[in-house]
Each structure stands twice: as C-alpha cells, then as structure tokens.
Motif scaffolding. Structure first.
Motif, PDB file in Angstrom:
ATOM      1  N   ASP A 246       0.843  -1.200   0.000  1.00  0.00           N
ATOM      2  CA  ASP A 246       0.000   0.000   0.000  1.00  0.00           C
ATOM      3  C   ASP A 246       0.876   1.247   0.000  1.00  0.00           C
ATOM      4  O   ASP A 246       0.473   2.304  -0.491  1.00  0.00           O
ATOM      5  N   ASP A 247       2.089   1.109   0.557  1.00  0.00           N
ATOM      6  CA  ASP A 247       3.054   2.205   0.569  1.00  0.00           C
ATOM      7  C   ASP A 247       4.158   1.954  -0.453  1.00  0.00           C
ATOM      8  O   ASP A 247       5.332   2.228  -0.176  1.00  0.00           O
TER       9      ASP A 247
ATOM     10  N   GLY B 232      -0.896   5.316  -1.985  1.00  0.00           N
ATOM     11  CA  GLY B 232      -1.687   4.143  -1.601  1.00  0.00           C
ATOM     12  C   GLY B 232      -3.179   4.435  -1.593  1.00  0.00           C
ATOM     13  O   GLY B 232      -3.670   5.387  -2.210  1.00  0.00           O
TER      14      GLY B 232
ATOM     15  N   PRO C  14      -7.125  -0.694  -1.758  1.00  0.00           N
ATOM     16  CA  PRO C  14      -7.123  -2.065  -1.244  1.00  0.00           C
ATOM     17  C   PRO C  14      -7.619  -3.092  -2.247  1.00  0.00           C
ATOM     18  O   PRO C  14      -7.359  -4.292  -2.080  1.00  0.00           O
TER      19      PRO C  14
ATOM     20  N   LEU D 289      -2.450   2.239  -9.403  1.00  0.00           N
ATOM     21  CA  LEU D 289      -3.247   2.615  -8.240  1.00  0.00           C
ATOM     22  C   LEU D 289      -4.591   3.187  -8.665  1.00  0.00           C
ATOM     23  O   LEU D 289      -5.652   2.796  -8.143  1.00  0.00           O
TER      24      LEU D 289
END
Length: 503
Positions: free
Chosen positions: A408-409, A424, A427, A464
């Motif tokens: 996520d990072d 990020g 999910p 993303l």
C-alpha cells in the motif's frame, strides 16, 4: 539533488531540524512563534476530532511536549475540559484512569527526532494510550507531528508505538508517516503550514510522495503515431502451471498504451496463452514440459527482443533450474530496458544475481513484494517489512537498478538513494495477478522511451488509479486482476494531458 517536480518533498528528521533552524536563524522567526502556530493547529484538529468531552494531553520533554502544552492552553481558552499529564510525573500514574472517560487524547510525547526503542516512562504512557483506545471505541487519539514510537525518517517501529486516529504534522509530512509500519499508526494525516518559508530552503529531501504530475511525463498517441512508435513490449514468461501471468502482463501493457505487444512463452503452453489473446502476438520458445526451456531458448528470446523497446521478464516462468538459468541468461544479454518480475526475480536470488543485474548496460526495473526482496537480499520478509526503506535502498544500490517494493506504501528506489512513495489507498489491488498487471504497465511506459525511475513511478500511480476505478465499478471485494486491466484506459484518460509530446 533536486526532486522531480512531481515528487512532493518529505524531509526526514535531520532535514526538518535544519529547516527549523534555518527559519529561526536566517529568517528571524522566533522558535516560540513556531511552537505557538503548531500547538494552535493541533488544538484546532483536536476540536474537530472531538467536538465535546474531556481531553487529555500527554506530554514529553522538548518541543513536542511544548506543542502539546500550547494545544492544551488554546483548548482551555475555548472552554474545553483539559487534563495535562507530563510523562514521568507523579500524575502520570493516574493516566489510565484519566483516559477512561475522555473523548480525546493528544500524544505529544516524542517528536520527529526520536529513533530506536521508547523507554520508561514514555513507553508506559504509550501503552496506556493504546490500551485506552482498545477499551474505548469512542476515544480519539491525535498524534503531534508523529505517533510516539514511530521513526519519522523511516516508518520503523522498533517496539511499541501510539496508534493514532489522526496525526498533525508541521511544515511537511515526514517519510515515516507514509511508509509502513509507521503509516498504519498515523491515521488521517493533516499537514500544517507553520510559516517556514518555501523558497530557498537549505535541504533537498531524498524521499517524496508521488504526485499526479508524474503522469504528464508519459507521451500519448497523436495523429502521426503508429503501433511501433507507441511502444513495442515483449513479455517473456509462462509455464505449464502458470499460463495466466504472462497474459495479464501483456494485456496490461496493451491497455496502458503500448502499440505492439508480444508474448514469448514455452511452446508447450503457447496454445493456452494464444487462446486468451486476440490482439497480442505469441512466439514459441522450445521447451520440455517437465524440465523447462531447451538449449537455444534464451538466444531466441534475446533475438526476439531486438524488435521490441522494452521487455517484461518473469511472469509465470516457474522455478525449475533450467528456467532460472534461462531467466538469468536473458536478463544479461537482452539489449533493451527490462522489467524483472515474479519468477524472474527468484532466478536472481542466488549467485550474485543482483550484482549481475548491475552490469547490464540498459535500464532495469525490479518489482518485488517483500518476500521476493527478502530472497534477493538474503533476509526474511519480516525483516523487509520492519525496515522497508533501508532494504529497498540497499537492493537498488546493489542491483544498479530501480526497485519497486510493492505494498500500500509502494516504494520506488533508484540506485543513488532517491525514493518515491505511493500515496496508496487502493485495497482492491490486494488480489492475485495485480503484480503482473503492474509489470506490464511499467513495461509499456519504458517502451515509450520514458526514463526508468519516472516510468516506474507513473506505472505505480496509474496502477493505483486503475485499482480505485475497478473498485468503483465492480465493488471492492469483487475486483480481480482483469478488472484492473479494464480500468487502465480510464485511469490514463483521467490523467492530465502530457507536455512530453506525442508518439
């Protein structure tokens, strides 16, 4: 070295101290003025977070505690009920009781200068805050500058650290607020301007947050474009057990804007791969289904690469000994920009594989998750996760390559130490195959002639965005990798027009 215009600077602790000193000494801004501004901003966010009820401010020594004292004074002036507890004082023993019916607690224990392991009495206060948060779901925890126990420069958490609902940080965010595990402790991030001048700053951070402007660096098709000028990508991968991975990478490259995509795969799986691809060419490589690539396969793959502008090597290759040798041979001899992913990374986890990559004359981008990076560096995935920034920098330096440590990072490091961090927040990407998709996107951008660090950062942000769009379209829990691929054109269409020209 100056950051690219599309990276938002994230000064580390030493750089932030230098900025504070510069503002005080060179611009005549009193340190008390900076503290007043910081504490007032902290009080304002606290009032928003907990509009009513009693507030506990837990202070350490130094500037962080001073910010907390200012916040307490401002909140009292607003007629809020505020208790101030100094770590190590006699009153600190009552902290668990004070927190029981509070609506908010301000963590002003440790500032950005902290590193290592919190010691008593600060460690005891951190434990009390976390236990109170677990016991009382209504309690809001607000961190001052950085959650105590988190290394502001790296995101490392050596022992215990405050888990905050929100963090107010001053002048600029710090790397540790965006890098795991620190990111998971920070909660909602508020960056407050306290009056440090923006121009002429004496530091140049070596970490930054990827901004939308990076997508301006990717050329777009124009009236004079053709399928080759738009970028030709060769995906080398596939095996009897994993025929889907190269398909995902190839389709992602095409959807990200590559004009011509080819898959070079073992002959035994070409029918399965070709059945899933209409717009992508498939080239067979001689193999034995049991033992892997046959003699001459690597030479054929390298020859096929002469007609491409970027290669994606590794999706679904498998881990037979012959396959790993094939991957190393292709990586060494392929004379074009290379994205090394999945089993291509595993093949370089022994026998000086990283140093072998450093000898390549063309750009190389590695896209490992923490387990793969651990194998490359000879450490566990747990060690990588605990010190993500240090390990991604070490890998980039050893490989002489851009390294994309997924998460996520997601961290993108270049050999010189510059690191870009993904904001990020997608999910939906936590599903099988999205790593193959990312490799294909980066391959497409490399094929357009984009510099590798920029291509990797733009690929991460586009990926993303596509994950966010896919979740909006089919629902978060139902997203699969092919949904992310379908969302790539929309992700690029939402991005600004490119000043980098047309293809």
């Amino acid at each position: 070295m100056d950051l690219p215009r599309w990276l938002k600077p994230l000064p580390d602790a030493a750089q932030q101290r230098a900025l504070d000193a510069w503002a005080i000494e060179q611009h005549g801004i009193p340190s008390q003025t900076l503290m007043e501004r910081a504490g007032s901003a902290l009080a304002g966010v606290c009032a928003q977070l907990a509009p009513a009820g009693r507030i506990v401010v837990v202070c350490g020594h130094g500037n962080n505690g001073g910010d907390g004292q200012v916040a307490a004074r401002v909140l009292r002036q607003q007629h809020r009920d505020v208790d101030v507890v100094q770590a190590g004082s006699a009153e600190a023993a009552a902290l668990p009781a004070l927190l029981k019916d509070a609506t908010a607690v301000i963590d002003a224990l440790l500032g950005t200068g902290f590193a290592g392991v919190p010691r008593a009495p600060v460690a005891d206060a951190i434990t009390a805050i976390n236990r109170a948060r677990q016991a009382n779901a209504a309690l809001r925890v607000l961190a001052c500058d950085v959650p105590s126990g988190v290394d502001a420069s790296t995101g490392e958490v050596s022992a215990t650290a405050v888990v905050a609902d929100a963090t107010v940080t001053f002048h600029a965010a710090k790397p540790g607020l965006w890098i795991a595990p620190g990111k998971s402790h920070a909660g909602e991030l508020h960056v407050v301007d306290i009056g440090i001048p923006a121009q002429g700053q004496p530091v140049s951070p070596q970490a930054g947050l990827i901004g939308e402007q990076v997508c301006d660096e990717i050329p777009r098709r124009g009236p004079a474009s053709n399928k080759f000028s738009a970028g030709s990508v060769l995906v080398v991968g596939g095996s009897p057990a994993y025929s889907g991975a190269p398909v995902l990478a190839a389709l992602a490259a095409a959807r990200a804007g590559a004009g011509y995509v080819t898959v070079a795969a073992p002959a035994s799986v070409v029918p399965a791969i070709a059945a899933k691809l209409l717009e992508v060419m498939v080239t067979p490589l001689p193999d034995d289904p049991e033992s892997g690539p046959r003699r001459g396969s690597s030479r054929l793959a390298v020859q096929r690469a002469e007609r491409a502008q970027a290669m994606v090597l590794g999706p679904g290759l498998g881990r037979l000994a012959a396959t790993q040798k094939f991957a190393r041979d292709v990586a060494v001899h392929a004379k074009l920009p290379l994205v090394l992913d999945a089993d291509g990374l595993v093949a370089h986890a022994t026998d000086g594989g990283l140093e072998q990559l450093a000898a390549r004359a063309h750009a190389t981008v590695l896209t490992p998750h923490s387990g793969e990076l651990g194998r490359l560096l000879g450490v566990s995935s747990t060690e990588v996760d605990a010190q993500r920034l240090a390990h991604v920098r070490a890998a980039a330096a050893r490989a002489g390559s851009v390294v994309v440590l997924k998460g996520d990072d997601t961290l993108i490091a270049e050999p010189g130490g510059l690191v870009a961090i993904s904001p990020g927040g997608a999910p939906a990407l936590a599903t099988a195959g999205t790593g193959d998709v990312l490799a294909g996107v980066i391959g497409a951008f490399l094929a357009k002639g984009v510099e590798p660090f920029t291509a990797a950062c733009a690929g991460v942000l586009t990926h993303l965005r596509a994950g966010v769009i896919a979740a909006e379209t089919v629902g978060l829990e139902g997203v699969i990798a092919s949904d992310v691929i379908s969302a790539l054109p929309g992700a690029r269409a939402r991005q600004p027009r490119s000043p980098a020209g047309e293809l």
